[in-house]
Design an enzyme around this catalytic site. Sequence first.
Site, PDB file in Angstrom:
ATOM      1  CD  GLU A 291      -0.389   7.612  19.967  1.00 26.69           C
ATOM      2  OE1 GLU A 291      -1.271   6.822  19.608  1.00 26.69           O
ATOM      3  OE2 GLU A 291       0.047   8.531  19.245  1.00 26.69           O
TER       4      GLU A 291
ATOM      5  CB  CYS B 238       9.376  12.164  18.137  1.00 25.84           C
ATOM      6  SG  CYS B 238       7.797  11.296  18.031  1.00 25.84           S
TER       7      CYS B 238
ATOM      8  CB  CYS C 152       4.068  15.657  11.943  1.00 27.46           C
ATOM      9  SG  CYS C 152       4.597  13.951  11.779  1.00 27.46           S
TER      10      CYS C 152
ATOM     11  CG  HIS D 293       4.125  10.705  20.705  1.00 23.16           C
ATOM     12  ND1 HIS D 293       3.907  11.277  19.468  1.00 23.16           N
ATOM     13  CD2 HIS D 293       3.044   9.916  20.963  1.00 23.16           C
ATOM     14  CE1 HIS D 293       2.742  10.856  19.000  1.00 23.16           C
ATOM     15  NE2 HIS D 293       2.195  10.039  19.876  1.00 23.16           N
TER      16      HIS D 293
ATOM     17  CG  ASP E 141       1.147  15.275  14.826  1.00 25.05           C
ATOM     18  OD1 ASP E 141       2.302  15.120  14.375  1.00 25.05           O
ATOM     19  OD2 ASP E 141       0.640  14.477  15.648  1.00 25.05           O
ATOM     20  CB  SER E 142       1.014  11.810  11.917  1.00 21.01           C
ATOM     21  OG  SER E 142       1.649  11.793  13.186  1.00 21.01           O
TER      22      SER E 142
HETATM   23  N1  DGL Z   1       4.013  12.887  15.022  1.00 21.69           N
HETATM   24  C1  DGL Z   1       5.070  11.967  14.684  1.00 21.69           C
HETATM   25  C2  DGL Z   1       6.422  12.676  14.744  1.00 21.69           C
HETATM   26  O1  DGL Z   1       6.577  13.674  15.397  1.00 21.69           O
HETATM   27  C3  DGL Z   1       5.056  10.752  15.597  1.00 21.69           C
HETATM   28  C4  DGL Z   1       3.890   9.814  15.350  1.00 21.69           C
HETATM   29  C5  DGL Z   1       3.927   9.195  13.967  1.00 21.69           C
HETATM   30  O2  DGL Z   1       4.791   8.335  13.707  1.00 21.69           O
HETATM   31  O3  DGL Z   1       3.129   9.596  13.138  1.00 21.69           O
HETATM   32  O4  DGL Z   1       7.335  12.255  14.100  1.00 21.69           O
END
Ligand code: DGL
Length: 272
Positions: free
Chosen positions: A156, A188, A75, A190, A12-13
């Site tokens: 976050e 997403c 991600c 989150h 993931d990012s």
């Molecule tokens: N993990 C990213 C997503 O699911 C969210 C956080 C980011 O913008 O990197 O799109």
Amino acid sequence: MKEKSNKIGIFDSGVGGLSVLKQFIKYLPFESYVYLGDTARVPYGNKSAETIKRYAKECTNFLLEKDVKLVVVACHTVSSVALEEVEKISTVPVVGMIKPATKSAIISSRNKKIGVIGTRATITSGAYQNSLSQGSISTKVEVYSKDCPLFVPLVEEGFISHPATRIIAEEYLKEFRTLEIDTLILGCTHYPLLSKVFAEILPEVELIDSGEQAAIFSLRLLAENNMLNEERDEFPQIPDVEFYLTDLTLNFREIAKTFLGFEIEKLEIVKL
Ligand code: DGL
């Protein structure tokens, strides 16, 4: 040829993919995992497609070097913008966030009015929207999408049930009420943490957690290919996960606990 005992790789990012890892641990508790969070370069959600593709390839190569048997692109931004690039370089099966979620949404929706929320890059890519249209050729699906960039920093910040989050969620989601969607894809990493707030605002709407659907999809995929790790007599007390980050961000451990429900003891900082 990979062995059943090889690990599942998830990237993931940043910290968000831990919501996906949590679902994998729930549905595939006997597996071992490698988690990579590109915390040095997060967020991906407002970056250009070119940059996201480059980062995605680097993350994939890292996991392949760890000899994983499956690459999970946790991600949604990468799943939307760069899944093809990941598939092209991967020597093992790849599971993204989009297809399992859209399949489940089409089945679950009765009025075929489906909403999708995600980062700016995810929504702009049209990946969820295209997958929903292609996955329902016989029935016409109406798809409504909305980018909700403020949800990531709110989560976050730990503002899970904060009044500010409620106000912003109202603002983002109000149009879905008028559009009468009956299913909403949480596009997403989150967003599953905000499910309670979403359910209060859209009480009649079925929420689809893409990470959960990806875990169910992966369970089936590994079972069909006889690649599930052997079950042990006892459930593992501590999930078997190696954690790698590209930067130890200041509040990582705290946020990680919110996502995972347990504390990460050991992690390694790596360069991609
Ligand atoms: N993990 C990213 C997503 O699911 C969210 C956080 C980011 O913008 O990197 O799109």
